[in-house]
Design an enzyme around this catalytic site. Sequence first.
Site, PDB file in Angstrom:
ATOM      1  N   LYS A 123       0.848  -1.268  -0.032  1.00 16.23           N
ATOM      2  CA  LYS A 123       0.179  -0.046  -0.042  1.00 16.23           C
ATOM      3  C   LYS A 123       0.710   1.420  -0.066  1.00 16.23           C
ATOM      4  O   LYS A 123       0.349   2.248  -0.564  1.00 16.23           O
ATOM      5  CB  LYS A 123      -0.903   0.059   1.321  1.00 16.23           C
ATOM      6  CG  LYS A 123      -0.305   0.034   2.541  1.00 16.23           C
ATOM      7  CD  LYS A 123      -1.262   0.021   3.635  1.00 16.23           C
ATOM      8  CE  LYS A 123      -0.505   0.024   4.865  1.00 16.23           C
ATOM      9  NZ  LYS A 123      -1.267  -0.677   6.108  1.00 16.23           N
ATOM     10  N   ARG A 151      -8.338  -0.385  16.564  1.00 16.04           N
ATOM     11  CA  ARG A 151      -8.666  -0.199  15.137  1.00 16.04           C
ATOM     12  C   ARG A 151      -9.862  -1.142  14.859  1.00 16.04           C
ATOM     13  O   ARG A 151     -10.600  -1.328  15.412  1.00 16.04           O
ATOM     14  CB  ARG A 151      -7.139  -0.044  14.368  1.00 16.04           C
ATOM     15  CG  ARG A 151      -7.473   0.847  13.119  1.00 16.04           C
ATOM     16  CD  ARG A 151      -6.201   0.995  12.409  1.00 16.04           C
ATOM     17  NE  ARG A 151      -5.969  -0.403  11.531  1.00 16.04           N
ATOM     18  CZ  ARG A 151      -4.986  -0.461  10.649  1.00 16.04           C
ATOM     19  NH1 ARG A 151      -4.231   0.483  10.415  1.00 16.04           N
ATOM     20  NH2 ARG A 151      -4.862  -1.454  10.118  1.00 16.04           N
TER      21      ARG A 151
HETATM   22  C1  LIG Z   1      -0.441  -1.446   6.606  1.00 16.93           C
HETATM   23  C2  LIG Z   1      -0.804  -2.529   7.312  1.00 16.93           C
HETATM   24  C3  LIG Z   1       0.238  -3.700   7.273  1.00 16.93           C
HETATM   25  C4  LIG Z   1       1.685  -3.418   7.068  1.00 16.93           C
HETATM   26  O1  LIG Z   1       2.216  -2.655   7.915  1.00 16.93           O
HETATM   27  P1  LIG Z   1       3.679  -2.180   7.932  1.00 16.93           P
HETATM   28  O2  LIG Z   1       3.895  -1.461   9.396  1.00 16.93           O
HETATM   29  O3  LIG Z   1       3.991  -1.359   6.708  1.00 16.93           O
HETATM   30  O4  LIG Z   1       4.315  -3.481   7.807  1.00 16.93           O
HETATM   31  C5  LIG Z   1      -0.191  -5.068   7.806  1.00 16.93           C
HETATM   32  N1  LIG Z   1      -1.475  -5.279   7.986  1.00 16.93           N
HETATM   33  C6  LIG Z   1      -2.389  -4.307   8.031  1.00 16.93           C
HETATM   34  C7  LIG Z   1      -3.895  -4.592   8.215  1.00 16.93           C
HETATM   35  C8  LIG Z   1      -2.229  -3.094   7.529  1.00 16.93           C
HETATM   36  O5  LIG Z   1      -3.036  -1.780   7.297  1.00 16.93           O
END
Ligand SMILES: *Cc1c(COP(=O)(O)O)cnc(C)c1O
Length: 353
Positions: free
Chosen positions: A36, A131
């Site tokens: 993302k 969250r």
């Molecule tokens: C963004 C996200 C991740 C990845 O997080 P990082 O800190 O970039 O490793 C994993 N799981 C969810 C649900 C996320 O939104």
Amino acid sequence: MNAPRLEIDLNKIEYNARILIERLDLLGVSVTGVTKAVLGSVEITRALLRAGIKNLGDSRIENIKKIRRSHLNIPTTLIRSPMKSQVDQVVAFADISFNTEIDVINSLSLAAVKSGGIHGIVLMVELGDLREGIMPKDLKPIVKQCLEMPGITVRGIGANLACRNGVSPDHINMSKLSELAESIESSLGIHLDIVSGGNSANLNWVFGSQGPGKINNLRLGESWLLGCETLNRKQIEGLYTDAFTLVVEVIESKTKPSIPWGTLAENAFGQHKISEDCGDVEQAILAIGRQDVDPQGLYPQIDIQILDASSDHLIIQSNLPIPMGTEIKFQINYSALLRAMTSPFVEKVFYAS
Ligand SMILES: *Cc1c(COP(=O)(O)O)cnc(C)c1O
């Protein structure tokens, strides 16, 4: 070359991802590559495939569509709960989605039946960061309901910590997730393929001494992008922290007073500024702004100091005047990376060191 630009070293990204995959494989934990922050970049996805990534996760269906349409042969997971209005696209483009709402899952089920396919779901559990997530006591009845829906298969459960409130993944909350997985499996007589423990903030916990329990997957983004864990932003041993370099051009350089004059009110961002008088200084303007980057996430590679930023100007102080057209390089943090990748004004330049 155009400025501002983000120079992206695909070899460093590939290397970082490979090391993480290898280290986690020893613990029986698979890695979902989260794209993302790089908008589902096809170049970066290819680097992840070379590193041995076997599935991708993204929070935006648009990014997943992009990956699908570039014919990259890899399963994808939508890691943000789907919008009810997007269930048809989710079923068409993502193999799995993360879910917490029975109403949305019901819509996914109808969409999957309509399309003649089977959509996988992972149910997210709330473990304290507040969250997304189903409260643990409600998990079993929801899994039961999902098992009865056509077109849907329950692939597993997951959790996400350290995002909203910085709640650290530890032995207590991760054991809770393992216990929930075990109790769902034994009481409902099903097998959960995926027990997804979290994100890059889970690395300290997973490499700690107590073992991952039933957790067999982590979803990683920042750690292979920037080479750091995300609880204290410490470098992960052996990983590159400089796969991304932001290059920005100087458009003004003058000797100016260090404090403003005139009647002072709010600035463009609603702040009242107080400056310290240190006489005249060498002030320069770089052609990038808050629209393109988080100014607080910039680490200059030369001896300059960032003073301020507006929408389009980054104002710095230097020891000597800087010639027009000079390019200044910065390393960036996650927040700056996210915005630079998203800004159409920042060119993305891929290379392999
Ligand atoms: C963004 C996200 C991740 C990845 O997080 P990082 O800190 O970039 O490793 C994993 N799981 C969810 C649900 C996320 O939104």
